[in-house]
Motif scaffolding. Structure first.
Motif, PDB file in Angstrom:
ATOM      1  N   ASN A   1      -9.961  -5.867  -4.516  1.00 26.84           N
ATOM      2  CA  ASN A   1      -8.765  -6.593  -4.101  1.00 26.84           C
ATOM      3  C   ASN A   1      -9.030  -8.081  -3.905  1.00 26.84           C
ATOM      4  N   GLY A   2     -10.262  -8.517  -4.153  1.00 26.53           N
ATOM      5  CA  GLY A   2     -10.579  -9.932  -4.095  1.00 26.53           C
ATOM      6  C   GLY A   2     -10.777 -10.497  -2.707  1.00 26.53           C
ATOM      7  N   HIS A   3     -10.825  -9.639  -1.677  1.00 31.57           N
ATOM      8  CA  HIS A   3     -10.961 -10.112  -0.307  1.00 31.57           C
ATOM      9  C   HIS A   3     -12.343  -9.763   0.244  1.00 31.57           C
ATOM     10  N   PRO A   4     -12.908 -10.639   1.087  1.00 28.16           N
ATOM     11  CA  PRO A   4     -14.239 -10.373   1.659  1.00 28.16           C
ATOM     12  C   PRO A   4     -14.270  -9.045   2.417  1.00 28.16           C
TER      13      PRO A   4
ATOM     14  N   PRO B   1      -4.872  -7.326   1.406  1.00 24.79           N
ATOM     15  CA  PRO B   1      -3.846  -6.666   0.586  1.00 24.79           C
ATOM     16  C   PRO B   1      -4.402  -6.208  -0.753  1.00 24.79           C
ATOM     17  N   ILE B   2      -3.966  -5.047  -1.197  1.00 21.29           N
ATOM     18  CA  ILE B   2      -4.405  -4.521  -2.478  1.00 21.29           C
ATOM     19  C   ILE B   2      -3.316  -4.724  -3.516  1.00 21.29           C
ATOM     20  N   PRO B   3      -3.673  -4.789  -4.810  1.00 21.59           N
ATOM     21  CA  PRO B   3      -2.652  -4.865  -5.854  1.00 21.59           C
ATOM     22  C   PRO B   3      -1.851  -3.561  -5.905  1.00 21.59           C
ATOM     23  N   PRO B   4      -0.517  -3.618  -5.835  1.00 22.71           N
ATOM     24  CA  PRO B   4       0.284  -2.377  -5.815  1.00 22.71           C
ATOM     25  C   PRO B   4       0.065  -1.486  -7.028  1.00 22.71           C
ATOM     26  N   ASP B   5      -0.328  -2.072  -8.170  1.00 23.66           N
ATOM     27  CA  ASP B   5      -0.511  -1.280  -9.390  1.00 23.66           C
ATOM     28  C   ASP B   5      -1.976  -0.941  -9.633  1.00 23.66           C
TER      29      ASP B   5
ATOM     30  N   SER C   1       0.824  -1.211   0.000  1.00 25.11           N
ATOM     31  CA  SER C   1       0.000   0.000   0.000  1.00 25.11           C
ATOM     32  C   SER C   1       0.858   1.261   0.000  1.00 25.11           C
ATOM     33  N   PHE C   2       0.511   2.194  -0.865  1.00 19.80           N
ATOM     34  CA  PHE C   2       1.218   3.470  -0.908  1.00 19.80           C
ATOM     35  C   PHE C   2       0.858   4.330   0.296  1.00 19.80           C
ATOM     36  N   ALA C   3      -0.361   4.177   0.798  1.00 21.42           N
ATOM     37  CA  ALA C   3      -0.801   4.927   1.971  1.00 21.42           C
ATOM     38  C   ALA C   3      -0.349   4.218   3.239  1.00 21.42           C
ATOM     39  N   GLN C   4       0.304   4.947   4.118  1.00 23.84           N
ATOM     40  CA  GLN C   4       0.742   4.416   5.410  1.00 23.84           C
ATOM     41  C   GLN C   4      -0.150   4.996   6.503  1.00 23.84           C
TER      42      GLN C   4
END
Length: 486
Positions: A434-437, A442-446, A145-148
């Motif tokens: 992101n394919g998660h319930p 985790p998200i795809p970085p791109d 993730s780009f956001a922290q």
């Protein structure tokens, strides 16, 4: 009761309060920087004397991240709205849809984070759900993730306001549309008021005047009643269509749609993608396309979309052109998949607003977009060059008899294939899911979420400058808003 962030707990733990995330960078021209800074000066800071501490920590992120704090709104203003949606039954404005099936088979009572509606009227605006889902993901899973996330507003670059503004508006429109523009009896207005009253009473808002706060307003009517109050903030919008004002007096009686730039501007706001409604077609799956041009949608629109009706009449009887009325509900979705995957070009005229999710359906279908919308704004420009895979047509040219079809026939197969290869490279940038319930994972970085935050991070130097300039302004001095620089 507020939601507890899953950053310090597992995704299945019970919620009681929300926390957050955030930086990168970009340079504007001197003129744009000055204009953007002056824009922010119209809303005086509530407590300039107390703001110095925030500048000791803010706007300091490493180049590969942005520090984000999530405002601690109650759960009723985000995930609680999903509870409300599913408890009341799916939106029936499109008749039977996928939400009825989800309601019957996929909603065990133990789910903490419910799915976003599949109803296309609502799903196309689901950016709010996926952005918050990333921030709510346990920190150990957020390596891409780009956001922290940070848990102190004083350490943040920006403050994310986790209000599902689109879902709130759509709930009201589905149950009592007649009350939507009123305040009395309008549940959406009550929620808007609750959000604004909450954030304006925080120290973070008082230090910055809201300039470093981020709202997701993808639906053109989201937060309609309080827009003037949140105008200093960074707004994530799909376009500026919902912000048009009719200002005939300034145009010598000639009516024209213009944007009220005291509230929105490319200098402070971020254009984000619609959520696409059609599945992604891989380049390796692409087959021969026999139709020249395809369009599916409503023929009759308002405002800038009046051009669609004229285009329809010009194109409907052209050979190798398919113009279909409808919206991608259960039946229309299959028609759209087939139509877009078997056509070389897909028409994208303006509707009630300059753009729609149809553009992103075309990209996912590898159908070359033909954009007929003079006022369109596009997401991630500077990262994406749409001219590498899209055809832009001026409205005046499009309304000339036979012009569009003749123009499209000039593109040789080699160029169309080159467009399609470039489109395939950019498909992931427009993917939120992101394919998660529950969107927690985790998200795809791109993907789209990371690119939204990268665009927000480009605003940080100018936000900081505007806040500091406001602090040194003498008491009682006001500067008119100026934020139009293009």
């Amino acid at each position: 009761m507020a939601l507890k962030s899953t950053a310090t707990a597992t995704a299945s733990s019970s919620s009681s309060s929300l926390c957050s995330v955030p930086t990168l960078f970009f340079a504007f021209t001197l003129l744009c920087t000055l204009s953007f800074s002056l824009f922010f000066l119209f809303n005086p800071l509530s407590s300039p004397s107390s703001s110095s501490s925030i500048y000791q920590n803010a706007f300091h992120s490493p180049q590969n991240s942005i520090q984000v704090f999530v405002a601690d709104l109650p759960r009723s203003l985000n995930y609680g709205l999903l509870d409300k949606y599913w408890a009341s039954g799916p939106d029936s404005r499109l008749g039977s849809d996928a939400d009825h099936e989800i309601l019957k088979t996929q909603l065990p009572k133990s789910l903490e984070f419910l799915p976003y509606p599949e109803n296309p009227l609502i799903k196309q605006y689901s950016a709010e759900y996926w952005i918050l889902g990333d921030l709510m993901t346990p920190q150990a899973q957020r390596t891409g993730s780009f956001a922290q996330r940070v848990f102190s507003a004083a350490e943040a670059d920006v403050v994310f306001v986790p209000f599902f503004a689109t879902l709130s508006a759509e709930l009201q429109l589905a149950t009592a549309k007649g009350a939507f523009r009123k305040k009395a009896g309008n549940g959406d207005y009550e929620r808007q008021r609750q959000v604004v009253d909450f954030v304006k009473n925080t120290e973070a808002w008082k230090r910055s005047g809201g300039r470093d706060h981020v709202f997701v307003l993808t639906d053109p009517v989201a937060m309609w009643h309080v827009r003037a109050e949140i105008a200093p903030a960074v707004l994530l919008v799909v376009d500026f269509g919902g912000w048009y004002r009719l200002e005939s007096k300034s145009l010598n009686g000639n009516s024209s749609d213009v944007i009220h730039h005291a509230q929105v501007s490319l200098l402070k706001d971020v254009i984000v993608p619609y959520t696409h409604l059609l599945p992604r077609l891989q380049l390796t799956e692409n087959k021969k396309r026999q139709t020249l041009l395809y369009f599916k949608g409503a023929k009759h629109r308002h405002r800038g979309g009046l051009v669609r009706e004229k285009l329809w009449d010009l194109l409907v009887n052209e050979p190798d052109v398919i113009m279909e009325e409808g919206f991608p509900n259960a039946t229309g979705r299959e028609q759209s998949i087939k139509g877009m995957r078997t056509s070389k070009f897909c028409l994208h005229p303006a509707g009630d607003t300059p753009t729609s999710c149809r553009l992103f359906d075309a990209i996912q279908s590898l159908c070359i977009p033909v954009i007929v919308s003079d006022n369109i704004e596009l997401p991630f420009e500077g990262i994406v060059d749409y001219s590498e895979f899209s055809v832009f047509v001026a409205v005046d040219d499009a309304l000339k008899p036979n012009w569009v079809v003749s123009h499209l026939r000039t593109f040789p197969k080699e160029q169309r294939d080159r467009f399609r290869r470039k489109m395939a490279q950019f498909q992931p940038l427009f993917e939120y899911d992101n394919g998660h319930p529950g969107g927690i994972g985790p998200i795809p970085p791109d993907g789209a979420v990371n690119h939204v935050w990268k665009k927000v991070s480009q605003k940080l130097p100018t936000i900081k400058e505007a806040i500091i300039r406001e602090r040194r302004k003498p008491p009682g001095v006001s500067v008119p808003p100026r934020c139009h620089c293009t």
